[in-house]
Design a protein around this motif. Structure first.
Motif, PDB file in Angstrom:
ATOM      1  N   ARG A 292      41.377  20.160  38.281  1.00 37.75           N
ATOM      2  CA  ARG A 292      40.892  20.818  37.061  1.00 37.75           C
ATOM      3  C   ARG A 292      40.362  19.754  36.113  1.00 37.75           C
ATOM      4  O   ARG A 292      41.081  18.812  35.734  1.00 37.75           O
ATOM      5  N   SER A 293      39.115  19.882  35.754  1.00 38.13           N
ATOM      6  CA  SER A 293      38.461  18.882  34.911  1.00 38.13           C
ATOM      7  C   SER A 293      39.181  18.732  33.584  1.00 38.13           C
ATOM      8  O   SER A 293      39.551  19.717  32.939  1.00 38.13           O
ATOM      9  N   GLY A 294      39.383  17.457  33.166  1.00 37.65           N
ATOM     10  CA  GLY A 294      40.003  17.161  31.889  1.00 37.65           C
ATOM     11  C   GLY A 294      41.504  16.997  31.922  1.00 37.65           C
ATOM     12  O   GLY A 294      42.109  16.637  30.907  1.00 37.65           O
ATOM     13  N   ASP A 295      42.135  17.229  33.066  1.00 33.73           N
ATOM     14  CA  ASP A 295      43.593  17.180  33.135  1.00 33.73           C
ATOM     15  C   ASP A 295      44.160  15.777  32.922  1.00 33.73           C
ATOM     16  O   ASP A 295      43.643  14.796  33.466  1.00 33.73           O
ATOM     17  N   THR A 296      45.226  15.705  32.163  1.00 31.05           N
ATOM     18  CA  THR A 296      46.086  14.528  32.146  1.00 31.05           C
ATOM     19  C   THR A 296      47.182  14.753  33.185  1.00 31.05           C
ATOM     20  O   THR A 296      47.304  15.849  33.753  1.00 31.05           O
ATOM     21  N   THR A 297      47.987  13.746  33.449  1.00 27.72           N
ATOM     22  CA  THR A 297      49.096  13.939  34.392  1.00 27.72           C
ATOM     23  C   THR A 297      50.118  14.928  33.841  1.00 27.72           C
ATOM     24  O   THR A 297      50.785  15.640  34.615  1.00 27.72           O
TER      25      THR A 297
END
Length: 461
Positions: A292-297
């Motif tokens: 998913r674009s933009g995800d952080t961990t």
């Protein structure tokens, strides 16, 4: 229009016949030796002229009815192209052609071309040429193609998604299209196909070329979608496009959890709906795309139960961290999130494979993207994360090869400084493929069998 012409012509013919019939019988008899031939000749000439005029008007009507007012042009994506130049030419094959129009800012793999300004189309041709970020040609223009052979007078946008060619549809679809000329806003309707009807899912508002769906599609089945142009107020200004479709599999033995580098897309303007910049395209072992674009961990961790468990993977490829360190999140926090993902995998009998976080090129990012400048010590947090990754039972280093001598993302591998493009995505996909076939042959074979079954079901449905 043609019926009106025929009625007028027949009416004129009847008028002549009525006038001729109105001559007194006696007068006709008296002038028979000399004047009857003249009268007949006039009637014949009148009839001939009426017939000829009717034929001319009918031909004109038919030409107007069949005249092409616009065409939809299509081409395949070119690696590293950020935009395309489309030229309209007049002439004939084998002889020099004159360029009569050039459109240099085409950001998708097609163009709706109105023809009113160009007149006749019989000697009209078009070419397309890929351009880089600064407009530098990446290849020669294509061979001239006849305009008259393109799709004529489209009434709706043309879909450009390539989900049918992918082993699995991505968890988060991106819908893309070629818009009709001048249409800047669109809406997309999504349905789940059920026996006897399509069940409405939702409507999305998109821009000129694409829209990202924030809904994860985890329920197995076939989904269809369509797009149309709308005004800023939401009023329709085009017909609906043909339906596109994608299938959600019930179970996927191997999946990949990550951010935009896993989700796909590249060269700034190409969305994940194309295969070109999806690293999964270059992995011959089928991998379900859970990116998913933009995800952080942290975001990846939060959606584990919702997005991963419905597919019951035996192996989960995990690549994250670039969206952490580029915004100043400490490497220690990233490692805590990745470690939590590892424990969730173990609790559900899933084997995690960790990939190193890819490098970035800050100067290119800030020059070409609306993005905050990364902190000056980003590399220290990236290294902290990658050192942890390489200590895991199953890990793959993809960052080293993509780095230059200064530890930044190699300039030749990226357009925007953040996302690896074709060469980088190919390297990631092929490296993952080799690792899976070497260490997880059983899961790879199962994944291939399940994809074959899925495709056979799609063919017969």
């Amino acid at each position: 229009m043609q019926m009106g012409i025929v009625r007028r012509s027949v009416g004129a013919l009847l008028a002549v016949i009525v006038l001729l019939g109105a001559v007194p019988v006696g007068a006709a008899e008296k002038s028979a030796p000399r004047h009857s031939a003249q009268a007949i000749g006039k009637a014949e000439r009148a009839m001939q002229e009426i017939t000829a005029q009717a034929a001319r008007e009918t031909a004109t009507a038919e030409m107007q009815d069949t005249r092409i007012s616009s065409v939809m042009l299509h081409w395949t994506p070119y690696p590293a192209a950020v935009r395309y130049a489309v030229r309209v030419l007049r002439g004939s094959v084998g002889a020099p052609m004159k360029t009569i129009a050039t459109m240099e800012y085409v950001y998708t793999t097609g163009l709706h071309l109105p023809l009113m300004a160009y007149g006749a189309v019989d000697d009209l041709y078009w070419t397309v040429q890929p351009l880089g970020y600064d407009g530098t040609p990446l290849a020669a223009a294509s061979e001239p193609c006849p305009v008259r052979e393109a799709e004529a007078d489209p009434a709706a946008p043309a879909l450009t998604t390539e989900y049918a060619a992918m082993p699995y549809a991505p968890l988060y679809p991106v819908y893309s299209w070629v818009p009709l000329a001048g249409q800047k806003e669109h809406e997309v309707e999504v349905y789940r196909r059920e026996v006897g009807h399509d069940r409405y899912v939702h409507t999305l508002r998109g821009g000129e070329y694409d829209v990202y769906d924030d809904t994860p599609f985890t329920v197995p089945g076939t989904y269809v979608y369509r797009v149309r142009g709308v005004t800023a107020a939401g009023m329709p200004i085009s017909n609906w496009s043909a339906y596109g479709s994608f299938t959600v599999a019930e179970r996927t033995p191997i999946a990949a959890l990550g951010d935009s580098i896993t989700h796909g897309g590249g060269a700034i303007t190409v969305p994940p709906s194309y295969q070109l910049y999806d690293w999964e395209s270059y992995c011959t072992v089928p991998v379900k795309n859970l990116g998913r674009s933009g995800d952080t961990t942290e975001a990846m961790l939060e959606r584990f139960e919702r997005d991963v468990l419905p597919f019951a993977p035996r192996v989960l490829i995990i690549m994250g961290g670039v969206n952490d360190y580029r915004v100043g999140i400490y490497g220690a926090e990233t490692v805590r999130n990745l470690a939590a993902l590892r424990e969730k995998c173990r609790a559900h009998g899933i084997t995690p494979i960790f990939l190193t976080a890819t490098p970035i090129r800050p100067a290119l990012m800030t020059a070409r993207m609306t993005i905050n400048t990364p902190p000056s010590d980003w590399w220290a947090h990236r290294d902290y994360v990658n050192n942890w990754v390489m200590q895991q039972e199953h890990s793959i280093d993809v960052a080293t090869v993509l780095s230059d001598a200064d530890g930044e993302l190699e300039e030749g591998y990226t357009t925007d400084g953040l996302h690896p493009d074709l060469t980088g995505k190919k390297y990631i996909g092929q490296t993952v493929d080799s690792y899976l076939r070497t260490h997880f042959a059983y899961a790879s074979a199962e994944a291939e069998r399940r994809v074959r079954m899925l495709k056979n079901m799609e063919k017969t449905s």
